[in-house]
Scaffold this motif. Structure first.
Motif, PDB file in Angstrom:
ATOM      1  N   GLU A  51       0.837  -1.389   0.078  1.00  0.00           N
ATOM      2  CA  GLU A  51       0.223   0.097   0.209  1.00  0.00           C
ATOM      3  C   GLU A  51       0.902   1.273   0.117  1.00  0.00           C
ATOM      4  OE1 GLU A  51      -3.872   1.692   2.507  1.00  0.00           O
ATOM      5  OE2 GLU A  51      -2.819  -0.107   3.222  1.00  0.00           O
ATOM      6  N   VAL A  52       1.757   1.195   0.648  1.00  0.00           N
ATOM      7  CA  VAL A  52       2.786   2.561   0.919  1.00  0.00           C
ATOM      8  C   VAL A  52       4.159   2.193   0.434  1.00  0.00           C
ATOM      9  CG1 VAL A  52       3.699   4.235   2.502  1.00  0.00           C
ATOM     10  CG2 VAL A  52       1.369   3.491   2.591  1.00  0.00           C
ATOM     11  N   GLY A  53       4.677   3.085  -0.330  1.00  0.00           N
ATOM     12  CA  GLY A  53       6.320   2.878  -0.584  1.00  0.00           C
ATOM     13  C   GLY A  53       7.126   3.506   0.110  1.00  0.00           C
ATOM     14  N   ALA A  54       8.123   3.141   0.685  1.00  0.00           N
ATOM     15  CA  ALA A  54       9.086   3.878   1.386  1.00  0.00           C
ATOM     16  C   ALA A  54      10.298   3.611   1.202  1.00  0.00           C
ATOM     17  CB  ALA A  54       8.791   3.523   3.157  1.00  0.00           C
ATOM     18  N   THR A  55      11.187   4.501   1.073  1.00  0.00           N
ATOM     19  CA  THR A  55      12.725   4.250   1.023  1.00  0.00           C
ATOM     20  C   THR A  55      13.568   5.123   2.189  1.00  0.00           C
ATOM     21  OG1 THR A  55      12.944   6.244  -0.627  1.00  0.00           O
ATOM     22  CG2 THR A  55      12.464   3.952  -1.418  1.00  0.00           C
ATOM     23  N   VAL A  56      14.796   4.742   2.261  1.00  0.00           N
ATOM     24  CA  VAL A  56      15.559   5.477   3.276  1.00  0.00           C
ATOM     25  C   VAL A  56      17.098   5.459   2.564  1.00  0.00           C
ATOM     26  CG1 VAL A  56      16.486   5.627   5.448  1.00  0.00           C
ATOM     27  CG2 VAL A  56      14.306   4.898   5.143  1.00  0.00           C
ATOM     28  N   GLU A  57      17.555   6.521   2.538  1.00  0.00           N
ATOM     29  CA  GLU A  57      19.012   6.639   1.599  1.00  0.00           C
ATOM     30  C   GLU A  57      20.061   7.510   2.376  1.00  0.00           C
ATOM     31  OE1 GLU A  57      18.191   7.572  -2.307  1.00  0.00           O
ATOM     32  OE2 GLU A  57      17.580   5.526  -2.635  1.00  0.00           O
ATOM     33  N   PRO A  58      21.234   7.109   2.302  1.00  0.00           N
ATOM     34  CA  PRO A  58      21.925   8.118   3.129  1.00  0.00           C
ATOM     35  C   PRO A  58      22.223   9.450   2.170  1.00  0.00           C
ATOM     36  CG  PRO A  58      23.212   6.013   3.099  1.00  0.00           C
ATOM     37  CD  PRO A  58      21.958   5.988   2.154  1.00  0.00           C
ATOM     38  N   VAL A  59      22.467  10.478   2.641  1.00  0.00           N
ATOM     39  CA  VAL A  59      22.331  11.826   1.790  1.00  0.00           C
ATOM     40  C   VAL A  59      23.609  12.782   2.480  1.00  0.00           C
ATOM     41  CG1 VAL A  59      20.568  12.857   3.150  1.00  0.00           C
ATOM     42  CG2 VAL A  59      21.100  13.634   0.919  1.00  0.00           C
ATOM     43  N   ASP A  60      24.109  13.286   1.468  1.00  0.00           N
ATOM     44  CA  ASP A  60      25.178  14.480   1.925  1.00  0.00           C
ATOM     45  C   ASP A  60      24.717  15.813   1.321  1.00  0.00           C
ATOM     46  OD1 ASP A  60      27.230  16.515   1.984  1.00  0.00           O
ATOM     47  OD2 ASP A  60      28.718  14.766   1.716  1.00  0.00           O
ATOM     48  N   LEU A  61      23.923  16.743   1.824  1.00  0.00           N
ATOM     49  CA  LEU A  61      23.377  17.924   1.297  1.00  0.00           C
ATOM     50  C   LEU A  61      24.381  18.670   0.699  1.00  0.00           C
ATOM     51  CD1 LEU A  61      20.273  18.959   3.566  1.00  0.00           C
ATOM     52  CD2 LEU A  61      20.358  17.781   1.661  1.00  0.00           C
ATOM     53  N   GLY A  62      25.682  18.820   1.380  1.00  0.00           N
ATOM     54  CA  GLY A  62      26.531  19.599   0.741  1.00  0.00           C
ATOM     55  C   GLY A  62      27.048  19.307  -0.638  1.00  0.00           C
ATOM     56  N   ALA A  63      26.907  17.899  -1.136  1.00  0.00           N
ATOM     57  CA  ALA A  63      27.190  17.415  -2.174  1.00  0.00           C
ATOM     58  C   ALA A  63      25.895  17.501  -3.039  1.00  0.00           C
ATOM     59  CB  ALA A  63      27.686  16.082  -2.357  1.00  0.00           C
ATOM     60  N   CYS A  64      24.732  17.264  -2.971  1.00  0.00           N
ATOM     61  CA  CYS A  64      23.594  17.312  -3.574  1.00  0.00           C
ATOM     62  C   CYS A  64      22.349  17.620  -2.808  1.00  0.00           C
ATOM     63  CB  CYS A  64      23.399  15.950  -4.262  1.00  0.00           C
ATOM     64  SG  CYS A  64      22.136  15.824  -5.273  1.00  0.00           S
ATOM     65  N   PRO A  65      21.836  18.946  -2.875  1.00  0.00           N
ATOM     66  CA  PRO A  65      20.580  19.043  -2.132  1.00  0.00           C
ATOM     67  C   PRO A  65      19.417  18.218  -2.586  1.00  0.00           C
ATOM     68  CG  PRO A  65      21.368  21.124  -3.334  1.00  0.00           C
ATOM     69  CD  PRO A  65      22.125  19.731  -3.729  1.00  0.00           C
ATOM     70  N   VAL A  66      18.432  18.232  -1.827  1.00  0.00           N
ATOM     71  CA  VAL A  66      17.283  17.066  -2.072  1.00  0.00           C
ATOM     72  C   VAL A  66      15.983  18.025  -2.045  1.00  0.00           C
ATOM     73  CG1 VAL A  66      15.877  15.331  -0.731  1.00  0.00           C
ATOM     74  CG2 VAL A  66      18.291  15.301  -0.580  1.00  0.00           C
ATOM     75  N   THR A  67      15.305  17.638  -2.965  1.00  0.00           N
ATOM     76  CA  THR A  67      13.886  18.310  -3.403  1.00  0.00           C
ATOM     77  C   THR A  67      12.748  17.511  -2.853  1.00  0.00           C
ATOM     78  OG1 THR A  67      14.966  19.736  -4.894  1.00  0.00           O
ATOM     79  CG2 THR A  67      12.627  19.562  -4.822  1.00  0.00           C
ATOM     80  N   SER A  68      11.988  17.600  -2.015  1.00  0.00           N
ATOM     81  CA  SER A  68      10.807  16.941  -1.887  1.00  0.00           C
ATOM     82  C   SER A  68       9.614  17.076  -2.920  1.00  0.00           C
ATOM     83  CB  SER A  68       9.929  17.250  -0.425  1.00  0.00           C
ATOM     84  OG  SER A  68       9.575  18.739  -0.452  1.00  0.00           O
TER      85      SER A  68
END
Length: 192
Positions: free
Chosen positions: A118-135
């Motif tokens: 029913e719901v799709g969920a993911t979790v990933e390591p992130v480094d905002l200094g290298a690559c911003p994230v857009t929701s």
């Protein structure tokens, strides 16, 4: 849409709730919306695993994404296998399986719980200094900050904080490193 789309959940804001099996305590970061069983459709929380062995609660029909966010890894033991989980490496498994957890020392873990399929969920390591994230407007996006700072709109988060963006397009920037969580819910559970 009801309420603000961006919120910062600080350690002091987390609601402490007992594990389903009573073997420990978790601190809820975000959840929603209600399911037909009256429980949250999905949940993001941080569990205190301590330094002694415990057994996880079983959640039938739920996927668990388990990530150690403390200083020490853990060993998860199921009936047929054993696995060592190191810090900051997400590990997904069937929530109906309730492994025995043996920490290498006092530690904590981020848990993302969501029903499948029913719901799709993911979790990933992130480094905002290298690559911003857009929701994205069709999901809930959360950033659990390990170190550094993160900024989303006028909100700022530091280590231990979590930025939660609900169904909106917002860019998260800064020096933060941590975990980005994306949860896609069915349209019937999304705000208008």
């Amino acid at each position: 849409m009801t309420g603000p789309s961006v919120a910062v959940v600080r350690v002091s804001d987390r609601r402490r709730v007992p594990w389903k099996n009573g073997a420990g305590v978790t601190e809820e970061i975000a959840s929603g919306p209600g399911s037909t069983a009256g429980l949250p459709l999905w949940r993001i929380s941080v569990a205190d695993l301590g330094s002694t062995p415990s057994v996880f609660s079983a959640f039938e029909g739920i996927d668990r994404i388990f990530t150690v966010v403390g200083d020490h890894g853990v060993t998860l033991d199921w009936e047929s296998r054993s696995e060592t989980v190191t810090p900051w490496r997400p590990r997904k498994f069937d929530g109906a399986q309730a492994p025995r957890c043996t920490p290498e020392g006092a530690t904590r873990a981020l848990n993302v719980m969501a029903p499948t399929p029913e719901v799709g969920a993911t979790v990933e390591p992130v480094d905002l200094g290298a690559c911003p994230v857009t929701s994205q407007p069709d999901e809930v996006t959360a950033l659990f900050v390990r170190c550094g700072t993160a900024v989303a709109a006028s909100h700022r988060a530091a280590a231990g904080d979590c930025i939660v963006v609900r169904h909106d397009e917002v860019t998260l920037r800064g020096s933060a490193r941590g975990l980005v969580i994306r949860i896609r819910t069915p349209k019937s559970h999304n705000p208008d």
